[in-house]
Design a protein around this motif. Structure first.
Motif, short mmCIF file in Angstrom:
data_model
loop_
_atom_site.label_atom_id
_atom_site.label_comp_id
_atom_site.label_asym_id
_atom_site.label_seq_id
_atom_site.Cartn_x
_atom_site.Cartn_y
_atom_site.Cartn_z
N THR A 1 7.30 -5.04 -7.70
CA THR A 1 7.99 -5.79 -8.74
C THR A 1 9.37 -5.18 -8.97
OG1 THR A 1 5.89 -6.29 -9.80
CG2 THR A 1 7.87 -6.64 -11.09
N SER A 2 10.38 -6.04 -8.95
CA SER A 2 11.76 -5.60 -9.19
C SER A 2 12.43 -6.59 -10.14
CB SER A 2 12.54 -5.50 -7.88
OG SER A 2 12.57 -6.75 -7.23
N VAL A 3 13.58 -6.20 -10.65
CA VAL A 3 14.33 -7.04 -11.58
C VAL A 3 15.61 -7.48 -10.89
CG1 VAL A 3 15.45 -7.17 -13.83
CG2 VAL A 3 13.38 -5.78 -13.53
N VAL B 1 10.81 -10.04 -10.15
CA VAL B 1 10.52 -10.72 -8.89
C VAL B 1 9.48 -9.91 -8.14
CG1 VAL B 1 11.46 -11.54 -6.69
CG2 VAL B 1 12.85 -11.67 -8.77
N VAL B 2 8.42 -10.59 -7.68
CA VAL B 2 7.35 -9.93 -6.94
C VAL B 2 7.60 -10.08 -5.45
CG1 VAL B 2 4.87 -9.85 -6.52
CG2 VAL B 2 5.73 -10.42 -8.80
N THR B 3 7.58 -8.97 -4.70
CA THR B 3 7.85 -8.96 -3.27
C THR B 3 6.64 -8.42 -2.52
OG1 THR B 3 10.20 -8.53 -3.69
CG2 THR B 3 9.41 -8.14 -1.46
N ASP B 4 6.27 -9.12 -1.45
CA ASP B 4 5.20 -8.67 -0.56
C ASP B 4 5.81 -7.65 0.39
OD1 ASP B 4 3.15 -8.29 1.24
OD2 ASP B 4 2.64 -10.41 1.39
N THR B 5 5.65 -6.36 0.09
CA THR B 5 6.31 -5.31 0.88
C THR B 5 5.74 -5.21 2.29
OG1 THR B 5 4.78 -3.67 -0.05
CG2 THR B 5 6.90 -3.98 -1.16
N THR B 6 4.45 -5.50 2.47
CA THR B 6 3.87 -5.46 3.82
C THR B 6 4.51 -6.53 4.70
OG1 THR B 6 1.76 -4.63 2.96
CG2 THR B 6 1.74 -5.65 5.13
N ILE C 1 4.83 -18.93 -4.24
CA ILE C 1 4.33 -18.75 -5.61
C ILE C 1 5.21 -17.76 -6.38
CG2 ILE C 1 2.41 -17.89 -6.98
CD1 ILE C 1 0.53 -18.96 -4.83
N ALA C 2 5.52 -16.61 -5.77
CA ALA C 2 6.32 -15.60 -6.48
C ALA C 2 7.71 -16.14 -6.83
CB ALA C 2 6.44 -14.34 -5.61
N HIS C 3 8.33 -16.90 -5.92
CA HIS C 3 9.67 -17.44 -6.20
C HIS C 3 9.62 -18.50 -7.31
CE1 HIS C 3 11.29 -15.33 -2.74
NE2 HIS C 3 10.27 -15.79 -2.02
N ILE C 4 8.57 -19.31 -7.31
CA ILE C 4 8.45 -20.33 -8.36
C ILE C 4 8.27 -19.67 -9.73
CG2 ILE C 4 6.99 -22.20 -9.24
CD1 ILE C 4 6.38 -22.94 -6.35
N LEU C 5 7.42 -18.66 -9.80
CA LEU C 5 7.22 -17.97 -11.08
C LEU C 5 8.51 -17.29 -11.54
CD1 LEU C 5 3.71 -16.37 -10.41
CD2 LEU C 5 4.23 -18.29 -11.92
N ALA C 6 9.26 -16.72 -10.60
CA ALA C 6 10.52 -16.05 -10.97
C ALA C 6 11.52 -17.06 -11.52
CB ALA C 6 11.09 -15.32 -9.76
N GLU D 1 14.34 -19.73 -16.15
CA GLU D 1 14.61 -20.91 -16.99
C GLU D 1 14.18 -20.66 -18.44
OE1 GLU D 1 12.61 -24.10 -15.14
OE2 GLU D 1 13.97 -24.24 -13.41
N ASN D 2 13.00 -20.05 -18.60
CA ASN D 2 12.54 -19.76 -19.97
C ASN D 2 13.47 -18.77 -20.67
OD1 ASN D 2 10.34 -21.43 -19.58
ND2 ASN D 2 9.01 -19.76 -18.88
N TYR D 3 13.97 -17.82 -19.91
CA TYR D 3 14.89 -16.83 -20.50
C TYR D 3 16.19 -17.49 -20.93
CZ TYR D 3 18.17 -12.92 -20.71
OH TYR D 3 19.13 -12.03 -21.10
N ASN D 4 16.73 -18.37 -20.08
CA ASN D 4 17.98 -19.06 -20.41
C ASN D 4 17.80 -19.98 -21.62
OD1 ASN D 4 19.32 -17.81 -18.32
ND2 ASN D 4 18.89 -19.47 -16.86
#
Length: 474
Positions: free
Chosen positions: A101-103, A110-115, A439-444, A449-452
């Motif tokens: 997880t990174s910002v 943003v969640v990244t699949d490191t593998t 999925i991770a990109h959609i959630l991000a 959008e919610n933050y804005n």
């Protein structure tokens, strides 16, 4: 069969390499793989080599040059193997155990699949190609080279297995651009690889030339501004970085067992086209021509087929043509039966059997044979990927989202009914038109959008409060 122990005991390594390649080219798995490549290109060997024959008066078979010889090759082999491969690997592979997880710049997590990130952007594409070759050849080999996966098909690779464990301990990669060009050869061992080429294009008569001495698989390089890149060491993997991927637990090409059915389908369909062209069902009865010999009758028949007219050479002779209707319906039903049998034996989905508007229960039932075959294939792919991860020092679990048709409206309605009891990530994972990587990109993006919206709402409320304070009080 030459094994790794045979390689170790042979003092003449170059001679062993050439002998192993020549033996591999004559082996049954290699011949099946070459035939599978022909069928995959819709150049089906049986119908392509078929020649219509007739027999002379002496009983000798000769080619019938007067007959049509349409050669209609079906595309079953490529179609069905593509269906099985893309069903499992069409959406790529994702992993479950290593999420980072990174910002980002907007302040959203943003969640990244490191593998998946360490395997590289082209891993999914290469894995699909290896999987397809594994199906049609029975096995395909993947070479993991530091950060990239390479394809070694059976038609270009000689495996050297351990006699005791059956594990791949070494291998020989060979290829030639053209028959008049030298053959390039790479010997892969656990402690490095060595490159050779033949001295000429005549095969093994001229022997081999070593063009690169044994080299380790990984090279450590130190970069400085003064000296640039300097090699400071070499390193190998814990085992041979070449991994076999089998198309099924049977470890054999999908052409075995399917070839005869494909050939029957091609021959019947081509024969029907030839009958329409030749009108071979038309025959003649010659009356009062008992004086004609067999040679006369043969010449009479040939003139009728070529010139469509002939002289019976008799005073009272009579020639009466008779025609039969080509048995279209019987052949069509038999072709349909062969086609259905090919799909059933392969465990594939025939979309023509799924009615429009079918419920998901009917669709799931149609997919059941395909799921059973895909489960076997998935087991082989998972083992292949986990061996690659072991070379990289990673422990993770691969997962796939199968590419299948469904009544999406019905499936989405069912997910929406359960939405009140599920979190956002679970809802997205169950929707049929969204892949795991999305999925991770959609959630991000939703969080952004919610933050804005929240930030914009705070600014509006502050403006309202300021305007209220500026209003005069009575």
């Amino acid at each position: 069969m030459l094994t790794f122990q045979d390689f170790e005991q042979d003092a003449n390594k170059e001679g062993f390499i050439l002998n192993a390649i020549n033996q591999h080219l004559t082996s049954f798995p290699y011949q099946i793989a070459r035939s599978a490549d022909m069928y995959d290109r819709q150049m089906n060997e049986t119908i392509h080599n078929y020649v219509r024959m007739i027999f002379t008066m002496m009983g000798t078979p000769i080619e019938d040059f007067t007959a049509s010889n349409n050669k209609i090759a079906s595309n079953f082999f490529h179609r069905l193997n593509t269906q099985r491969c893309t069903y499992l690997l069409g959406n790529g592979v994702s992993f479950t155990d290593h999420k980072e997880t990174s910002v980002n710049e907007e302040g959203v997590e943003v969640v990244t699949d490191t593998t998946k990130q360490r395997l590289g952007n082209k891993f999914d594409t290469t894995l699909k190609k290896i999987g397809y070759n594994a199906l049609i050849h029975g096995v395909c080999y993947g070479f993991w080279n530091v950060d990239k996966l390479y394809i070694f098909p059976l038609t270009e690779f000689v495996p050297l297995l351990d006699e005791e464990t059956g594990i791949l301990r070494a291998g020989i990669r060979f290829w030639r651009l053209d028959p008049d060009k030298p053959m390039m050869i790479v010997l892969y061992e656990e402690d490095g690889f060595t490159k050779y080429k033949t001295r000429d294009s005549k095969g093994s008569e001229g022997g081999l030339i070593e063009i690169q001495a044994k080299k380790a698989y990984k090279t450590k390089v130190l970069h400085t501004e003064i000296d640039g890149d300097v090699v400071i060491g070499e390193e190998n993997y814990s085992s041979l970085p070449i991994i076999p991927l089998y198309g099924s637990d049977k470890k054999q090409s999908t052409l075995i067992g399917m070839r005869e059915a494909i050939d029957s389908f091609d021959l019947i369909r081509s024969g029907f086209a030839n009958d329409l062209t030749d009108c071979s069902q038309i025959y003649w009865i010659i009356e009062n021509c008992g004086g004609m010999t067999d040679e006369d009758l043969a010449r009479f028949r040939d003139r009728l087929k070529i010139n469509h007219i002939a002289n019976a050479d008799t005073n009272n002779g009579k020639v009466t043509p008779y025609a039969q209707d080509i048995p279209f319906q019987a052949r069509k039903e038999y072709l349909d039966e062969i086609r259905a049998g090919i799909y059933e034996d392969f465990g594939a989905l025939d979309v023509h059997t799924v009615a429009a508007g079918a419920t998901n229960d009917h669709i799931d039932a149609a997919y059941q044979p395909m799921d059973e075959e895909a489960d076997d294939f998935e087991y082989q792919v998972c083992e292949f990927i986990q061996q690659i991860l072991a070379l990289m020092g990673i422990e993770d679990t691969p997962q796939f989202k199968r590419n299948r048709i469904s009544n999406e409206k019905e499936q989405v309605e069912m997910v929406m009914l359960e939405a009140n009891y599920l979190d956002d990530e679970t809802i997205l994972s169950k929707l049929p038109n969204i892949t795991p990587d999305e999925i991770a990109h959609i959630l991000a993006r939703r969080d952004l959008e919610n933050y804005n919206q929240f930030d914009s709402g705070v600014e509006e409320s502050e403006e309202v409060e300021e305007n209220v304070e500026e209003e005069p009080q009575e």
